[in-house]
Write an enzyme that holds these catalytic residues in place. Structure first.
Site, PDB file in Angstrom:
ATOM      1  CB  ALA A   1      -0.894   0.367   1.174  1.00 16.43           C
TER       2      ALA A   1
ATOM      3  CG  ASN B   1     -19.792  10.195  -1.673  1.00 15.06           C
ATOM      4  OD1 ASN B   1     -20.461  10.992  -0.773  1.00 15.06           O
ATOM      5  ND2 ASN B   1     -19.927   9.314  -2.459  1.00 15.06           N
TER       6      ASN B   1
ATOM      7  CB  CYS C   1       5.232  19.398  14.282  1.00 12.95           C
ATOM      8  SG  CYS C   1       4.914  17.884  14.393  1.00 12.95           S
TER       9      CYS C   1
ATOM     10  CG  HIS D   1       1.364  21.017  12.388  1.00 15.91           C
ATOM     11  ND1 HIS D   1       2.598  21.375  11.622  1.00 15.91           N
ATOM     12  CD2 HIS D   1       1.324  19.839  12.759  1.00 15.91           C
ATOM     13  CE1 HIS D   1       3.770  20.078  11.675  1.00 15.91           C
ATOM     14  NE2 HIS D   1       2.702  18.825  12.257  1.00 15.91           N
TER      15      HIS D   1
ATOM     16  CD  GLU E   1       2.312  24.576  10.558  1.00 12.17           C
ATOM     17  OE1 GLU E   1       2.857  23.840  10.588  1.00 12.17           O
ATOM     18  OE2 GLU E   1       1.976  25.006  11.484  1.00 12.17           O
TER      19      GLU E   1
END
Length: 1303
Positions: free
Chosen positions: A309, A723, A1143, A1268, A1270
């Site tokens: 994957a 959708n 982070c 975060h 930003e």
């Protein structure tokens, strides 16, 4: 070789899971201890200071009490002859720290096994199997054997296949031994080409190259074939019917069918990127078109789910980057179809065990590992993953081919996304004769051999070793570096040095390089030994044909090579010139080591007129009885359907994936204050300076194909449209579709069914709707065969069409979610009604529904699109309502039917529903669980007449029904007339819906965290996310300073693997700073000097892929380099500067605490308590501190994007924690939705003590934080925000504070 002990490798709960596995296998194992072992290959003896530096470098991760190991040693390491991504990244760090004597670092895990008795040989084999991944690891029983990791083999030569004397039989034998998957007519073609035209024997490398380049996987032979059905020759191929959609509706398509991705018209916006000369970030107003691509990676995911994957996502990202002459991937999707999960102790009534072959993993293992691989690649690359679906199906049914087991033993692993590209870069340029032919990216390794051919066979048709050889390995941080090179190239505009580019995928460079020169109408002469190669012992075939990942091939004119070389050096992206473009259309590969020519052939033999396939198909029709209702009770049906994984909550698949990186995400999967994963579609903003954007949605209804091929295909298109209708698009011609076709080709009835389905959408539905399919992919071997106890078994997939809709969005703020609103959470709402738009027009067909599946049935008649004009009217009517702000909530009707639609809307709204379905017919079961297309909308009663009038004007009057109201309660009540059909507690239903995600999280992650999250969902008193501000969000306190025209200089600092720098620059730019792009390589080479800047921000991402600890490798490249260390230390000591670390930058700066005044108590940041990457929208509270960023924000409580795997604060002891608290440096804490600091997961997503998530220095000049800001500085980028916020979100205030602080 030098051996260094590392830290403990496994937490307590991971050890317990291994012990549990041992018990299940009846192994006499009583204890397991594991620690990392490091191996250093050195070119000369290290002196004492170098040894000390190396030991410090290899001290990382959580501090766990060391254990003196005892017991049987089993040492797992990467396979000798390979170089792991960990090795390449850690070696990079060592070199950047001045440890030049280290040729290579590698890491293993030393398991010490305590046992009650000696293990037998068979038991030892079983134990080794659960301790290592045979795809990429081996097990040694002593440390000295690990020297094999650094052994260098002599290169192996190529071999010839003797056709001149052995004839056809020699080629047939090679077909089997090499796993070429050649058809009979291809064998004839090759025999003729070599014996009659070239008059020589082919080499093994030529045959493998031909097999890869001409595999079904690469050449799509079935889609290009001629067809006869029921004796009647068909006029068009499948591909021609797909292309018909473009011929009828070419509008807004800029590139189709010829490149790595399709391109559609986008919007004119300000793209934000650094000026190539000054490296200062600016807005560039330009046409920004939309890339779209969806791939599948089914075969590798069945064999080894994580790398399968992961490399699936990586390959699709490369497709986008290699479009035109350089594109920019932006947002991704990942989806899975598998057989039944059969979760231990949670097996469902419809789940029967039909067995599986040993070569593939279980559906459960695919879903525990595969999504992690897909998410990890996107996370590390820096692409938000915003969309997906998850379907389980495995049942013995009576369909058109009679009674047989249908399901997804060969899974669908879908990887797709959208990106952007400049107008002038959409078309590839001409390749000049003599141009350098380049491989950009990682080295060749002996992995992924024959993947194109292997994936073209039914699972079980090739040998098991070939299956395993055909899976690849991933290194997303390398791909990020390559993309940064592509970004620097396209940002040069007309001076872009790339003339032609392709990604390296199936078949490796044996497919990519010939394709590159052929598409550029050239030939090429190549030198095999110029291909970067980490396994010198490989044969020419292995070097040329392996599928090592993270590589691109491109042509660059000689005049542009200096520019290209400088870009690559700055980004630390390896590349090699491997050949030159020639006028003659010949392909020649020279081998300087053996002084021979392994390949010398005309391009037209390799890629020319290979035999065209002909398919002769017969139509078979399903004849199945209607659903037997006798055993179906309404409330039990509700519970079963909510537990079906296709319907059930998908949180375990969503929070593992970053959904906020770029700062351009306008709609992720999680909806509303309670963050419920039910969004209709994904939406991104096109830029930071506009509300234009892009959207994508999915549609698939694959079990329907067991009853009606055409209906299944039509429903897939219809669902994608219902959708994506939830956002503000306008003309339907702005929507473009990707069609991914998965079929068990050759299975009785399936070929004719495939033709019927392609015709249904390509010739009929899409042209009628005005939709185009400019891109897609096919996978034609969706069957698994094996032998069990002498019996032949097979599981065959249904024909599976997955449609992805992509669209340009006019205004992303108008996107509607399924969150129901009540007057207590939306001021001025008033009374509202729920309106069902039923495109099934009361037919209420139950064939192949979730209801049928959970009762082990199929039924007779499925839902269908009976009226294309009505579907188009639906889209246009809903678009009018969305544009006019007349819809409060919207949710399409899909899997599970109307009941699930209403339940999910209630879950998102944390409220009740009172519905009456009398108008939908007397059959309440069919009314509630049919899966006909449609939607439920919530509208204000004041707007109801206007809404119904708009629907009527679009031909929807007869199918639009006012069915109920929204209640501020915890009850879901559905009546038919006066009779109560369902009366259930919403919290109880919500808990049932969450059970699958809870069980999967418990198996995969820390079970204690999974339990806490599940319990939290039962809390009906949870007020959801909320905001309390100590300031006016709509006041811009930086404006007076911006108006002076002065722009303080801000260094936007990144290291290789950092991915959040652009949005950080955009936030500081908006606050009035001059933001400059600075790579660590600029500082190390003296091209940038920190003393020129007022501020510095270390940005988020995955520097060095987080090896050697998150942010620690980056920090050590500063600490262990004297001049760089001095530069950072001097900057931090200057009192006129300020710094921010977010982070990964937070982790990095925390490791520089010795250089930062007032940071002596800062903690380390280590692996999350859940031991999983956590992407959440978490509530934090600003604490009282001296941080220049949080001035005037004390006491404010607001949600923020969280995306990290190593964010847990680690302190030495309680005294250290008390010292942090007493120093007044805590700046941010996680709080629960009631506003209290919390240790509860997931409100505290990483388990940090005292809920600490941000700190500052004692003077407030340097601040570090894990969340975060930003990414959410614009209101529109928040997953949820309260009413009344303008353009700027609450977190913009901290950037404005920084500007105000400078004055």
């Amino acid at each position: 070789m030098r051996i260094l002990r590392g830290s403990p490798a496994l937490s307590e709960f991971r050890v317990n899971k291994l012990l549990e596995l041992c018990r299940e296998l009846s192994l006499p194992v009583t204890g397991i201890y594991a620690e990392f072992a490091h191996f250093a290959d050195v070119t000369a003896e290290l002196d004492a200071s170098e040894v000390q530096k190396l030991e410090k470098l290899l001290t990382y991760g959580p501090t766990i009490e060391e254990h003196e190991p005892e017991g049987l040693l089993l040492l797992t390491t990467p396979r000798p002859g390979t170089i792991s991504p960990w090795s390449s990244k850690s070696t990079d760090i060592a070199h950047n720290c001045g440890l030049d004597k280290i040729a290579r670092l590698e890491r293993g895990t030393a398991f010490y096994i305590e046992r009650s008795e000696e293990l037998s040989e068979l038991q030892l084999i079983e134990l080794k199997a659960i301790l290592h991944d045979r795809m990429m690891e081996v097990v040694f029983t002593d440390f000295e054997s690990a020297s094999a990791l650094f052994a260098v083999s002599e290169p192996a030569p190529y071999t010839e296949v003797d056709l001149l004397t052995g004839g056809r039989k020699a080629l047939e034998d090679a077909n089997v031994t090499l796993g070429l998957a050649l058809a009979e007519d291809e064998i004839d073609y090759l025999l003729e080409s070599f014996t009659e035209k070239l008059e020589r024997n082919p080499t093994d490398i030529e045959l493998m190259m031909f097999a890869q380049a001409n595999s079904e996987h690469c050449r799509h032979k079935i889609f290009n074939a001629d067809w006869t059905i029921d004796g009647v020759k068909q006029e068009k191929s499948l591909f021609k019917m797909i292309k018909n959609t473009f011929e009828v509706t070419p509008d807004n398509v800029l590139s189709a069918y010829k490149d790595n991705a399709a391109v559609m018209t986008g919007s004119e916006v300000g793209r934000f990127f650094p000026d190539p000369e000054t490296r200062q970030y600016n807005y560039h107003q330009e046409k920004t078109h939309i890339l779209m691509k969806v791939e599948t990676h089914n075969h590798p995911t069945a064999i080894s789910p994580w790398p399968g994957a992961s490399t699936g996502s990586g390959g699709e990202i490369r497709d986008e980057g290699a479009t035109g002459i350089g594109g920019k991937p932006k947002a991704g999707l990942v989806a899975f179809s598998v057989s039944n999960l059969k979760i231990p102790n949670f097996v469902q009534p419809w789940e029967t065990d039909f067995g599986k072959p040993s070569r593939i993993v279980t559906a459960l293992d695919i879903m525990l590992e595969g999504p992690l691989g897909g998410a990890a690649f996107n996370n590390e690359f820096g692409r938000p993953n915003l969309l997906g679906y998850f379907r389980t199906y495995e049942e013995k049914v009576n369909s058109h081919a009679g009674e047989e087991v249908r399901g997804y033993h060969k899974p669908i692993m879908l990887a797709g996304g959208l990106g952007n590209i400049r107008d002038e870069h959409v078309q590839k340029k001409e390749i000049p004769v003599g141009a350098s032919l380049i491989v950009l990216g990682g080295p060749a390794m002996n992995i992924g051999l024959g993947g194109g051919a292997a994936s073209s066979m039914d699972s079980g048709s090739s040998s098991e070793d070939l299956d395993f050889a055909s899976v690849q390995r991933e290194n997303p941080e390398m791909e990020r570096r390559c993309q940064e090179v592509i970004d620097r190239c396209w940002q040069l505009g007309d001076a872009n040095p790339i003339a032609f580019i392709h990604d390296v995928g199936a078949g490796g460079i044996s497919n990519a390089l010939p394709e590159l020169v052929d598409d550029g109408e050239r030939g090429g002469i190549f030198n095999l030994r110029d291909v970067p190669n980490d396994e010198p012992g490989m044969s020419p075939l292995e070097i040329w044909c392996n599928e090592s990942q993270e590589r691109y091939v491109m042509a660059v004119a000689d005049k542009d090579m200096a520019t290209f070389d400088a870009i690559c050096k700055r980004e630390r992206a390896p590349y090699a010139v491997v050949g030159k473009a020639t006028e003659e259309r010949e392909l020649k590969l020279e081998d300087s080591h053996f002084d021979n020519t392994p390949i010398d052939m005309p391009m037209d033999i390799l890629l020319g007129k290979t035999p065209k396939m002909h398919r002769d198909a017969k139509t078979l029709k399903a004849n199945n009885p209607a659903i037997d209702r006798s055993g179906i009770e309404m409330n039990e049906a509700v519970d079963r359907v909510l537990r079906l994984p296709t319907v059930a909550e998908k949180t375990f698949l969503i929070t593992i994936g970053d959904r906020s990186v770029t700062g351009l995400v306008a709609r992720d999967q999680m909806v509303g204050p309670w963050q419920v994963p039910v969004a209709n579609c994904a939406v991104t903003a096109a830029s930071y300076d506009s509300y234009h954007g892009e959207a994508m949605s999915l549609g698939e209804r694959t079990p329907v194909a067991l009853l009606d091929f055409g209906a299944s295909a039509r429903l897939a298109v219809g669902e994608a449209i219902t959708n994506i209708a939830a956002t503000n698009i306008g003309d339907i011609k702005h929507i473009k579709l990707s069609a991914n076709w998965m079929s068990p080709a050759g299975h009785p009835g399936e070929d004719a069914g495939l033709y019927e389905a392609v015709k249904a959408v390509g010739e009929e539905l899409c042209p009628a709707l005005g939709l185009t399919i400019p891109v897609g992919k096919d996978s034609m071997s969706m069957k698994t065969k094996w032998e069990e106890n002498g019996e032949q078994k097979e599981v065959t997939s249904p024909l599976s069409l997955v449609i992805t809709a992509f669209a340009r969005v006019e205004d992303v703020r108008k996107t509607i979610t399924p969150q129901l609103r009540t007057p207590d959470n939306l001021e001025g709402l008033g009374d509202t009604s729920l309106v069902l738009i039923d495109l099934g027009n009361g037919k209420n067909r139950l064939g192949a529904t979730a209801l049928a599946q959970v009762y082990k049935q199929l039924g007779d008649k499925p839902a269908d699109v009976d009226n294309a004009a009505q579907l188009k009217g639906f889209y246009e009517g809903v678009q009018a309502l969305v544009a006019n702000d007349q819809v409060v909530a919207y949710h399409d009707k899909g899997d599970g039917g109307l009941f699930v639609t209403l339940a999910e809307m209630a879950f998102a709204g944390h409220c009740g529903v009172n519905a009456n379905i009398e108008a939908l017919g007397e059959d309440t079961l069919a009314a509630l669980f049919n899966e006909e297309l449609g939607a439920v909308i919530q509208v204000r009663n004041d707007d109801l007449d206007a809404v119904l009038s708009t629907l009527a004007a679009n031909g929807l009057e007869a199918c639009s029904h006012v069915i109920g109201s929204v209640e501020a309660s915890d009850e879901l009540v559905i009546k038919s007339g006066e009779s109560v059909v369902i009366e259930r507690n919403r919290t109880e239903l919500r808990t049932i819906w969450a059970e699958t995600t809870h069980k999967m999280q418990g198996l995969r992650d820390n079970p204690a965290c999974a339990d806490q999250e599940h319990e939290a969902k039962k809390d009906n008193s949870d007020p959801g996310l909320n905001v309390k501000l100590s300031f006016d969000v709509n006041e811009d306190i930086a404006a007076p300073f911006i108006n002076t025209g002065a722009k303080p200089k801000m260094a936007i600092l990144r290291e290789q693997g950092v991915n959040s720098h652009v949005e950080m620059a955009a936030a500081f730019d908006r606050a009035g700073f001059e933001a400059t792009d600075i790579h660590m390589s600029d500082i190390l080479t003296g091209q940038a000097v920190l003393e020129e800047y007022n501020g510095l921000v270390a940005c988020g991402g995955f520097s060095y892929g987080d090896v050697l600890g998150a942010g620690e490798g980056w920090a050590k490249s500063v600490l262990f380099n004297d001049s760089t260390r001095d530069q950072f230390e001097n900057f931090f000591k200057r009192e006129d500067t300020f710094s921010l670390g977010v982070c990964n930058g937070c982790q990095m700066l925390s490791n520089l605490r010795d250089l930062i005044p007032g940071a002596e108590y800062w903690p380390r940041f280590v692996r999350n308590e859940s031991e999983r990457f956590e992407a959440r929208f978490s509530l934090v509270e600003v604490q009282k501190s001296d941080s220049v960023f949080f001035n005037g924000m004390e006491g404010s409580r607001m949600p923020i994007a969280v995306s990290h795997g190593e964010g847990r604060v680690e302190v030495r002891d309680n005294d250290h924690l008390n010292a942090i608290e007493n120093s007044g440096t805590v700046a941010l804490r996680y709080v629960d939705n009631h506003g209290n600091p919390t240790q509860q997961y997931p409100n505290n997503p990483n388990g940090s003590p005292n809920a600490i998530t941000g700190l500052t220095t004692t003077d407030g000049r340097v601040t570090i934080m894990m969340p975060h800001p930003e990414r959410v500085f614009r209101t529109v980028a928040n997953s949820w925000s309260p009413e009344g916020w303008g353009e700027n979100g609450a977190w913009m205030r901290m950037f404005q504070n920084a500007r105000k602080n400078i004055g």
